[in-house]
Motif scaffolding. Structure first.
Motif, PDB file in Angstrom:
ATOM      1  N   ARG A  52       0.859  -1.181  -0.065  1.00 28.02           N
ATOM      2  CA  ARG A  52      -0.042   0.157   0.085  1.00 28.02           C
ATOM      3  C   ARG A  52       0.795   1.251   0.050  1.00 28.02           C
ATOM      4  NH1 ARG A  52      -2.705   3.412   3.889  1.00 28.02           N
ATOM      5  NH2 ARG A  52      -4.694   4.126   3.083  1.00 28.02           N
ATOM      6  N   PHE A  53       0.411   2.343  -0.790  1.00 29.08           N
ATOM      7  CA  PHE A  53       1.136   3.614  -0.698  1.00 29.08           C
ATOM      8  C   PHE A  53       0.128   4.656  -0.700  1.00 29.08           C
ATOM      9  CE2 PHE A  53       3.499   0.475  -3.536  1.00 29.08           C
ATOM     10  CZ  PHE A  53       4.682   0.751  -3.117  1.00 29.08           C
ATOM     11  N   VAL A  54       0.535   5.642  -0.060  1.00 31.22           N
ATOM     12  CA  VAL A  54      -0.259   6.878   0.062  1.00 31.22           C
ATOM     13  C   VAL A  54       0.448   8.198  -0.341  1.00 31.22           C
ATOM     14  CG1 VAL A  54      -1.707   5.828   1.946  1.00 31.22           C
ATOM     15  CG2 VAL A  54       0.544   7.341   2.531  1.00 31.22           C
ATOM     16  N   VAL A 101       4.831  10.262  -2.558  1.00 36.89           N
ATOM     17  CA  VAL A 101       4.445   8.972  -2.551  1.00 36.89           C
ATOM     18  C   VAL A 101       5.063   8.188  -1.553  1.00 36.89           C
ATOM     19  CG1 VAL A 101       3.999   6.831  -3.649  1.00 36.89           C
ATOM     20  CG2 VAL A 101       3.604   8.834  -4.833  1.00 36.89           C
ATOM     21  N   VAL A 102       4.379   7.778  -0.511  1.00 39.50           N
ATOM     22  CA  VAL A 102       5.051   6.924   0.566  1.00 39.50           C
ATOM     23  C   VAL A 102       4.498   5.776   0.680  1.00 39.50           C
ATOM     24  CG1 VAL A 102       5.293   6.969   3.088  1.00 39.50           C
ATOM     25  CG2 VAL A 102       5.053   9.269   1.970  1.00 39.50           C
ATOM     26  N   PRO A 103       5.700   4.626   0.962  1.00 41.45           N
ATOM     27  CA  PRO A 103       5.131   3.383   1.093  1.00 41.45           C
ATOM     28  C   PRO A 103       4.559   2.922   2.646  1.00 41.45           C
ATOM     29  CG  PRO A 103       7.684   3.457   0.945  1.00 41.45           C
ATOM     30  CD  PRO A 103       6.860   4.601   0.670  1.00 41.45           C
ATOM     31  N   ASP A 104       3.577   2.589   2.542  1.00 44.03           N
ATOM     32  CA  ASP A 104       2.821   2.261   3.923  1.00 44.03           C
ATOM     33  C   ASP A 104       2.806   0.820   4.309  1.00 44.03           C
ATOM     34  OD1 ASP A 104       1.404   2.586   6.189  1.00 44.03           O
ATOM     35  OD2 ASP A 104      -0.588   2.624   5.070  1.00 44.03           O
ATOM     36  N   ARG A 115      -6.085   7.786   0.855  1.00 44.95           N
ATOM     37  CA  ARG A 115      -6.465   6.891  -0.305  1.00 44.95           C
ATOM     38  C   ARG A 115      -5.407   5.734  -0.587  1.00 44.95           C
ATOM     39  NH1 ARG A 115      -6.532   6.728  -5.649  1.00 44.95           N
ATOM     40  NH2 ARG A 115      -7.991   5.536  -6.535  1.00 44.95           N
ATOM     41  N   GLY A 116      -5.441   4.824  -0.576  1.00 38.41           N
ATOM     42  CA  GLY A 116      -4.661   3.788  -0.739  1.00 38.41           C
ATOM     43  C   GLY A 116      -4.365   3.662  -2.200  1.00 38.41           C
ATOM     44  N   ILE A 117      -2.949   3.439  -2.520  1.00 38.65           N
ATOM     45  CA  ILE A 117      -2.775   2.998  -4.078  1.00 38.65           C
ATOM     46  C   ILE A 117      -1.821   1.616  -3.851  1.00 38.65           C
ATOM     47  CG2 ILE A 117      -1.110   3.498  -5.944  1.00 38.65           C
ATOM     48  CD1 ILE A 117      -1.716   6.396  -5.211  1.00 38.65           C
ATOM     49  N   TRP A 118      -2.274   0.633  -4.694  1.00 41.22           N
ATOM     50  CA  TRP A 118      -1.950  -0.766  -4.475  1.00 41.22           C
ATOM     51  C   TRP A 118      -0.862  -1.302  -5.462  1.00 41.22           C
ATOM     52  CZ3 TRP A 118      -3.208  -2.728   0.486  1.00 41.22           C
ATOM     53  CH2 TRP A 118      -4.257  -1.654   0.916  1.00 41.22           C
ATOM     54  N   LEU A 119       0.206  -1.999  -5.126  1.00 43.18           N
ATOM     55  CA  LEU A 119       0.888  -2.668  -5.956  1.00 43.18           C
ATOM     56  C   LEU A 119       1.279  -4.144  -5.570  1.00 43.18           C
ATOM     57  CD1 LEU A 119       3.812  -0.061  -7.019  1.00 43.18           C
ATOM     58  CD2 LEU A 119       2.138  -0.904  -8.657  1.00 43.18           C
ATOM     59  N   SER A 120       1.595  -5.038  -6.716  1.00 41.85           N
ATOM     60  CA  SER A 120       1.968  -6.189  -6.256  1.00 41.85           C
ATOM     61  C   SER A 120       3.572  -6.349  -5.691  1.00 41.85           C
ATOM     62  CB  SER A 120       2.128  -7.092  -7.514  1.00 41.85           C
ATOM     63  OG  SER A 120       0.834  -7.074  -8.022  1.00 41.85           O
ATOM     64  N   PRO A 121       3.873  -6.988  -4.679  1.00 43.14           N
ATOM     65  CA  PRO A 121       5.064  -6.736  -3.956  1.00 43.14           C
ATOM     66  C   PRO A 121       6.247  -7.636  -4.792  1.00 43.14           C
ATOM     67  CG  PRO A 121       3.745  -8.598  -3.152  1.00 43.14           C
ATOM     68  CD  PRO A 121       2.880  -8.237  -4.107  1.00 43.14           C
ATOM     69  N   ARG A 122       6.722  -6.916  -6.030  1.00 44.73           N
ATOM     70  CA  ARG A 122       7.706  -7.110  -6.440  1.00 44.73           C
ATOM     71  C   ARG A 122       8.515  -6.040  -7.143  1.00 44.73           C
ATOM     72  NH1 ARG A 122       4.353 -10.175 -10.583  1.00 44.73           N
ATOM     73  NH2 ARG A 122       5.637  -8.989 -12.236  1.00 44.73           N
ATOM     74  N   ARG A 123       9.851  -6.078  -7.073  1.00 43.91           N
ATOM     75  CA  ARG A 123      10.671  -5.146  -7.401  1.00 43.91           C
ATOM     76  C   ARG A 123      10.494  -4.457  -9.009  1.00 43.91           C
ATOM     77  NH1 ARG A 123      15.516  -3.355  -5.822  1.00 43.91           N
ATOM     78  NH2 ARG A 123      15.593  -4.723  -4.163  1.00 43.91           N
TER      79      ARG A 123
END
Length: 205
Positions: free
Chosen positions: A36-38, A45-48, A56-64
């Motif tokens: 999750r990022f906000v 942009v900060v990794p949460d 509001r969350g922004i979401w990414l798959s956990p891969r480099r």
């Protein structure tokens, strides 16, 4: 339109709880399996990684590679619908944060007498059925790793840390074989390590 040919495993994952969509791949997964990022007040942009920051969350798959794609293609700005600032080294920052969380969980387990290290100690715990997570150094010799894994059917195996990183947790130069007893810390370590694995794939055998 969504495909109807999902596997049973994917269906089970989607039933686990609130789901979110990765802004880079479009994959929909349980939110605990995503990063999750906000966007902060300064438009940064900060990794949460704790999942507690407001916004509001922004979401990414956990891969480099997925994180790097989101950075290079400016997908965070698209998801936020405004101009944002994104560190070029976002993937490296996330790796450090996730690694710290994993090692903190392992340190807590050690202090709670729920984690031990050393081949013979780990072997004894495995034989006694007292292990939920087997932690093997990524640079450990294959022989020792394979012997312990053979005693651990059904036990989660974490191998995203090298011997020096594990050793620091136990107050020594190196630790190769570690195990964690069943409980909340073992579950936390397993979940955190699964996220970290996507950033350290080149370090695992």
């Amino acid at each position: 339109m969504e495909s109807n040919d999902r596997s049973e495993a994917e269906d089970d994952e989607l039933r686990q709880g609130p789901n979110r969509r990765c802004i880079a791949t479009g994959a929909v997964m349980a939110k605990q399996n995503l990063l999750r990022f906000v966007v902060g007040p300064d438009n940064m942009v900060v990794p949460d990684v704790d999942g507690r920051l407001p916004g509001r969350g922004i979401w990414l798959s956990p891969r480099r590679d997925v994180v790097n794609t989101a950075v290079s293609k400016r997908l965070f700005a698209k998801a936020a619908r405004r101009a944002v600032n994104v560190p070029e080294d976002m993937a490296e920052r996330i790796e450090k944060l996730l690694a710290r969380r994993c090692l903190d969980a392992l340190a807590l387990a050690r202090r709670a007498a729920q984690a031990v290290c050393g081949f013979e100690k780990v072997k004894a715990e495995l034989k006694a059925g007292k292990v939920a997570v087997l932690v093997e150094a990524s640079d450990a010799a294959a022989d020792g790793r394979d012997k312990l894994k053979a005693l651990a059917p059904g036990v989660a195996v974490v191998d995203v840390f090298d011997a020096a990183e594990l050793g620091a947790v136990f107050g020594r130069d190196h630790a190769v074989h570690v195990c964690v007893a069943p409980g909340g810390l073992a579950r936390r370590l397993t979940a955190e390590a699964a996220l970290l694995a996507g950033f350290r794939q080149d370090r695992t055998p």
